[in-house]
Design an enzyme around this catalytic site. Sequence first.
Site, PDB file in Angstrom:
ATOM      1  N   LEU A   1      38.552  37.737  33.411  1.00  0.00           N
ATOM      2  CA  LEU A   1      37.748  38.404  34.219  1.00  0.00           C
ATOM      3  C   LEU A   1      38.298  39.796  34.639  1.00  0.00           C
ATOM      4  CD1 LEU A   1      37.348  35.419  36.789  1.00  0.00           C
ATOM      5  CD2 LEU A   1      35.510  36.088  35.282  1.00  0.00           C
TER       6      LEU A   1
ATOM      7  N   GLU B   1      33.941  31.447  44.629  1.00  0.00           N
ATOM      8  CA  GLU B   1      34.823  30.311  44.174  1.00  0.00           C
ATOM      9  C   GLU B   1      36.077  30.813  44.384  1.00  0.00           C
ATOM     10  OE1 GLU B   1      33.842  29.017  40.165  1.00  0.00           O
ATOM     11  OE2 GLU B   1      31.572  29.257  40.629  1.00  0.00           O
TER      12      GLU B   1
ATOM     13  N   LYS C   1      40.028  31.477  43.145  1.00  0.00           N
ATOM     14  CA  LYS C   1      40.214  31.722  41.920  1.00  0.00           C
ATOM     15  C   LYS C   1      41.613  30.762  41.965  1.00  0.00           C
ATOM     16  CE  LYS C   1      40.957  35.082  38.243  1.00  0.00           C
ATOM     17  NZ  LYS C   1      42.600  34.729  38.117  1.00  0.00           N
TER      18      LYS C   1
ATOM     19  N   LYS D   1      40.503  40.418  44.026  1.00  0.00           N
ATOM     20  CA  LYS D   1      42.123  40.051  44.138  1.00  0.00           C
ATOM     21  C   LYS D   1      42.534  40.691  45.308  1.00  0.00           C
ATOM     22  CE  LYS D   1      43.428  38.290  39.916  1.00  0.00           C
ATOM     23  NZ  LYS D   1      44.341  38.605  38.872  1.00  0.00           N
TER      24      LYS D   1
HETATM   25  S1  IVH Z   1      35.047  31.921  35.497  1.00  0.00           S
HETATM   26  C1  IVH Z   1      33.183  32.675  31.842  1.00  0.00           C
HETATM   27  N1  IVH Z   1      35.897  30.895  37.606  1.00  0.00           N
HETATM   28  O1  IVH Z   1      40.735  32.971  36.031  1.00  0.00           O
HETATM   29  C2  IVH Z   1      34.032  32.059  32.657  1.00  0.00           C
HETATM   30  N2  IVH Z   1      37.677  31.503  36.168  1.00  0.00           N
HETATM   31  O2  IVH Z   1      41.441  35.688  35.349  1.00  0.00           O
HETATM   32  C3  IVH Z   1      35.322  33.026  33.063  1.00  0.00           C
HETATM   33  N3  IVH Z   1      39.861  31.099  36.728  1.00  0.00           N
HETATM   34  O3  IVH Z   1      40.260  32.753  32.635  1.00  0.00           O
HETATM   35  C4  IVH Z   1      36.108  32.600  34.016  1.00  0.00           C
HETATM   36  N4  IVH Z   1      39.260  29.829  38.939  1.00  0.00           N
HETATM   37  O4  IVH Z   1      41.250  30.691  33.852  1.00  0.00           O
HETATM   38  C5  IVH Z   1      36.235  31.470  36.514  1.00  0.00           C
HETATM   39  N5  IVH Z   1      36.575  29.810  39.745  1.00  0.00           N
HETATM   40  C6  IVH Z   1      36.712  30.114  38.529  1.00  0.00           C
HETATM   41  C7  IVH Z   1      38.175  30.326  38.246  1.00  0.00           C
HETATM   42  C8  IVH Z   1      38.505  30.937  36.968  1.00  0.00           C
HETATM   43  C9  IVH Z   1      40.177  30.396  38.045  1.00  0.00           C
HETATM   44  C10 IVH Z   1      40.537  31.648  35.881  1.00  0.00           C
HETATM   45  C11 IVH Z   1      40.054  31.120  34.514  1.00  0.00           C
HETATM   46  C12 IVH Z   1      39.949  32.642  33.776  1.00  0.00           C
HETATM   47  C13 IVH Z   1      40.916  33.516  34.786  1.00  0.00           C
HETATM   48  C14 IVH Z   1      40.472  34.990  34.773  1.00  0.00           C
END
Ligand code: IVH
Length: 677
Positions: free
Chosen positions: A82, A113, A115, A315
Amino acid sequence: MTDVAARAAELRRLLERANYAYYVLDRPELSDVEYDRLFRALQALEAAHPELRTPDSPTLRVGAEPSAALTKHRHLVPMLSLANAFNEAELIEWEERNARLVPEVKQAGYTLEVKIDGAAVSLTYEDGVFITGTTRGNGLVGEDVTPNLRTVLNLPLRLQGRGWPKTMEVRGEVYLSKPQFERVNRERAQTGEPAFANPRNAAAGALRQLDPKITRARGLRLFCFHVEAPGRKLPFDTQHALLEQLLAWGFPVEPHYRLVPDLATAHREIAALEGLLPTLDYEADGVVVKVNALALHAELGTVGDREPRWAIARKFAPEVRITKLLDIRINVGRTGALNPYAVLEPVDIGGVEVKQATLHNAAVIKAKDLRIGDWVEVTRAGQVIPQLLGPVRERRTGAEREFAMPETCPECGAKVEHPQDEVMTYCPNVSCPARVKEGIVHFAARNAMDIRRLGYERITALLDAGIIADVADLYDRDKLSVMRLLTLEGFAEKSAQQLIDAIDASKRQPLSTLLFALGIRHIGVQGARLLARHFRTMQNLAKATVEEINAVRGVGEAIAEAVAGFFAEPRNKALVKRLEKLGLNMTEPTAPAGEGVGGGRLAGQTYVITGTLPSLSRARAADLIEQAGGHVTDNVSKKTTAVVVGADAGSKVEKARQLGVQVIDEAELLRRVAEKP
Ligand code: IVH
């Protein structure tokens, strides 16, 4: 279906329902005793009828046998990361950029959501059954960690409800709760292993273990947030509905997600979530904002194969507080190292009271220009470990004092040593009370002798009461007995007996464990194993020369000198002798052929390893070969089965060619050790 098969299916269903109720809903349905009974019944059925084992059986959650290496897995759809936004303005820019491509985004609403800061995983379900689970890897190809993921107790092995596509990849984050993270680090500290800097590293490490039982012991948990099913119809068309559907299928979803109509509302809700994050039981490093309408995701697309345009991570800058550096004190570790730490005026950082921070060594204190009495900036690294950033120089009054490492050990008064080329200062006195105590704590710790119920507090009490003075006294019943324990606070007949039993049980630990537990400098778990496997008995090792020890594959000069030095010291020799007299095992069992991960598939074969292999250390490669029943030697001869070659290999390759011996690479080696015989 036969009666037995029906019974097995019934048990699987009951146990998984209980798991779900306990780990996802937080609403236990069965008592532990009931659960255990049903679990054992299913285990017994499966043992008697192996054909009844299914990939969704809860018995697989206890962890499969260790594997030789992780295999690669290509994701159906790349796993993206992201982009970040650090403030409201950056979020607005993000929306504007998107609106230029797809104007409807401004009216589509957003989901927010939490993170989670863990390790990303992709879970493949076929017909509603968990088949494969992988790490993110480079985004296109990850590693297959299915047996490890089965030990994650809130991961559904079989889905509930209906409507799932035949094949789908569910994406989520595997994490360690803060208490679990702290427990893992406490255990590592006890055995002198470096602490994990944050729960993410700890989770990623646990996930990539070759032994699923180790993964299981770490207590990982899962949250899911995304579904990929190329070419298949999905029963939802918004991100919000996707999350609700995941819940209905039985997946754990982080509970604070919400839907907002527009970005202005998002700003307000994000501010509320920011306050909430520090209070959560797990580490969260931001809020993910996602365009709600899935149809627009396709339109917006991704930036390269890296980041979706339809989501961004908001962030928060790490919280920094200013407090007073009251003092710098010293803690003496088991190797005698003098570890300085800051004593701070207690300050709240992200909901946690911080009153101490490690300062590593004198050079760090000097580099940061810290003085006792300074106002200092403090944060929590990776939002967890307290870290002292530096002084606020403008607030100095002149009354601050510079710190100097003491000339003598603060615990025993011995003159300290400062070896050249080292930043640490050491207390050289092996009988220093602080060193002795830390040494016993290490000896008893979980990945050393594993003496349950014998932690820091009890060891302190036993030392203070003069019941024990060294590790051998633990086993000496003239010194440590139920009677003597009863004179201490906190012991009753039963607890005293339990402690004695736990100590006695540890006598059976193999030589490798005992060697590690003795805390010889430079000897980690792996080094101890290599030495024990090579020398087999304590006696053999004690009389080995530096050269002989150094010749053991994977053992370097530092270890060789430390070991020889250890046994040259009469006090150590006497200690080992006493331990032997007290009945401790001094031998390493030979792994019977066919045991271990390799199943003896390289039995009778001899390998030589040369050069730097792309992913395995030489010691690890040698381990894998030996575990598979093969031998590793240093010299190429006609008897050599193959030479495993890495980068910068020298004359051994040439020799192999002359003798007509096979030359293979790491990938081929991994294939051989993993292959069925
Ligand atoms: S969406 C296409 N949603 O953060 C989906 N990521 O820094 C892309 N992560 O690789 C990710 N919570 O491992 C998404 N609610 C959330 C998340 C989340 C944690 C992690 C995920 C991603 C990383 C990116």
